[in-house]
Structure formats: C-alpha cells, structure tokens
Design an enzyme around this catalytic site. Structure first.
Site, PDB file in Angstrom:
ATOM      1  N   LEU A 146       0.877  -1.164   0.000  1.00  0.00           N
ATOM      2  CA  LEU A 146       0.000   0.000   0.000  1.00  0.00           C
ATOM      3  C   LEU A 146       0.915   1.214   0.000  1.00  0.00           C
ATOM      4  O   LEU A 146       1.797   1.324   0.853  1.00  0.00           O
ATOM      5  CB  LEU A 146      -0.897   0.012   1.237  1.00  0.00           C
ATOM      6  CG  LEU A 146      -1.997   1.085   1.257  1.00  0.00           C
ATOM      7  CD1 LEU A 146      -3.199   0.590   2.042  1.00  0.00           C
ATOM      8  CD2 LEU A 146      -1.519   2.396   1.798  1.00  0.00           C
ATOM      9  N   GLY A 175      -4.170   7.162   2.135  1.00  0.00           N
ATOM     10  CA  GLY A 175      -3.763   5.839   2.612  1.00  0.00           C
ATOM     11  C   GLY A 175      -4.881   5.146   3.369  1.00  0.00           C
ATOM     12  O   GLY A 175      -5.155   3.967   3.153  1.00  0.00           O
ATOM     13  N   TYR A 227      -1.219   0.993  10.458  1.00  0.00           N
ATOM     14  CA  TYR A 227      -2.141  -0.147  10.506  1.00  0.00           C
ATOM     15  C   TYR A 227      -2.752  -0.313  11.898  1.00  0.00           C
ATOM     16  O   TYR A 227      -3.937  -0.593  12.028  1.00  0.00           O
ATOM     17  CB  TYR A 227      -1.454  -1.432  10.044  1.00  0.00           C
ATOM     18  CG  TYR A 227      -1.136  -1.419   8.574  1.00  0.00           C
ATOM     19  CD1 TYR A 227      -2.163  -1.379   7.625  1.00  0.00           C
ATOM     20  CD2 TYR A 227       0.168  -1.407   8.107  1.00  0.00           C
ATOM     21  CE1 TYR A 227      -1.892  -1.348   6.269  1.00  0.00           C
ATOM     22  CE2 TYR A 227       0.448  -1.384   6.751  1.00  0.00           C
ATOM     23  CZ  TYR A 227      -0.583  -1.355   5.842  1.00  0.00           C
ATOM     24  OH  TYR A 227      -0.303  -1.309   4.505  1.00  0.00           O
TER      25      TYR A 227
END
Length: 166
Positions: free
Chosen positions: A94, A106, A140
């Site tokens: 990503l 993002g 994340y």
C-alpha cells in the site's frame, strides 16, 4: 470512491511512470513488477487515480492467503474451527505518491481493500499485512490491526467484528 479520487483495477493504460512514494521498493514494484504478478494471478492491484488528471495517486495489492491456525492470537483461535489454516486476504503493498501524502488517501485505500475483501464471495476471515517499518506499523494499528503470531510487524484485522477507524 467519489470526489477527488477514484479507485480502479490496474490496466495497461494507466501511466505509472511518475509515481513516487518515497520508498524505492514500492515505486519500483508498481513500475516494473506488478503487471507480471497480476498476469500470473499472484495478486490484484488497485490504483487511486486523481479524477481530474488520471494521475496515479496511490495503490494497493491484495492476494489470497492462509495463516496457520497456531499462529493466530489465542483470543481468535477460540472462535475458529480447528482447520490447519485460516483463510485471509493479504494486503501486500500500500503506497501513496508523495504529492498526495497527508490527505488521508492511505486510509481510504485501506478502507477500500477491507470493503473489497468483505464483499468478496470467497470466505476470508481477516486481512493480514506485513508492515515494512515502524511508521507503517503505526498506520495499521491506528486502523484496528493487531499483532499476529511471533513475526515482527505482521498484523491482522479480523473481519468478523470489524472495528475499522476511518
């Protein structure tokens, strides 16, 4: 996705030459290797394109995978059948072009990947990612991913009780 960006499946007409996220390996992958991986059905690639210019602003890859049941966190193992492997979607890469960083693209790409996985007709328990560095790991974790097994920076987001933060 509406507004400034749209997300499309990679095709030969997309101009990837100018993409630069600041991580050479991610830039080189998009330019030199992703087409081959897609053709071999090893991954699928999705691009965020700027609506007005068609410029590639970001991308991510998804692939099917499995995680050994024994590598799953204990609280998850309790809820799963005792098959040797748990089906997951692997978020392989990503990246957001440097000119578009800091604009929440993002997070939008991650959300698209999770939603695409949820809409899939294949049974997938979770999305798994190998964070490349501490910055990626923090990104994340901010979006609800937790540690997976003993591998450093390998993270998981269970889709059964999604608590995604946008």
């Amino acid at each position: 996705m509406t507004g400034r960006f749209r997300i499309e499946v990679l095709n030969a007409q997309h101009d990837r030459e100018k993409f630069s996220c600041g991580v050479e390996a991610l830039d080189r992958y998009l330019l030199e290797r992703v087409t081959q991986d897609v053709r071999r059905r090893a991954t699928a690639c999705y691009l965020a394109l700027e609506t007005d210019t068609d410029r590639v602003a970001g991308y991510y890859t998804l692939a099917a995978g499995g995680v050994p049941l024994t590598d799953m966190p204990e609280d998850i193992i309790k809820r799963l059948p005792r098959y040797p492997s748990v089906p997951v979607a692997k978020l392989g890469r990503l990246a957001v072009d440097a000119d578009f960083q800091g604009q929440r693209l993002g997070g939008a790409l991650l959300w698209d990947a999770v939603m695409r996985t949820l809409r899939s007709e294949m049974a997938v328990f979770a999305v798994v990612v190998d964070a490349k560095n501490e910055h990626a790991e923090a990104f994340y974790r901010h979006h609800g991913f937790t540690s997976l097994g003993s591998l450093p920076k390998q993270l998981i987001l269970s889709l059964t009780n999604l608590t995604f933060k946008g």
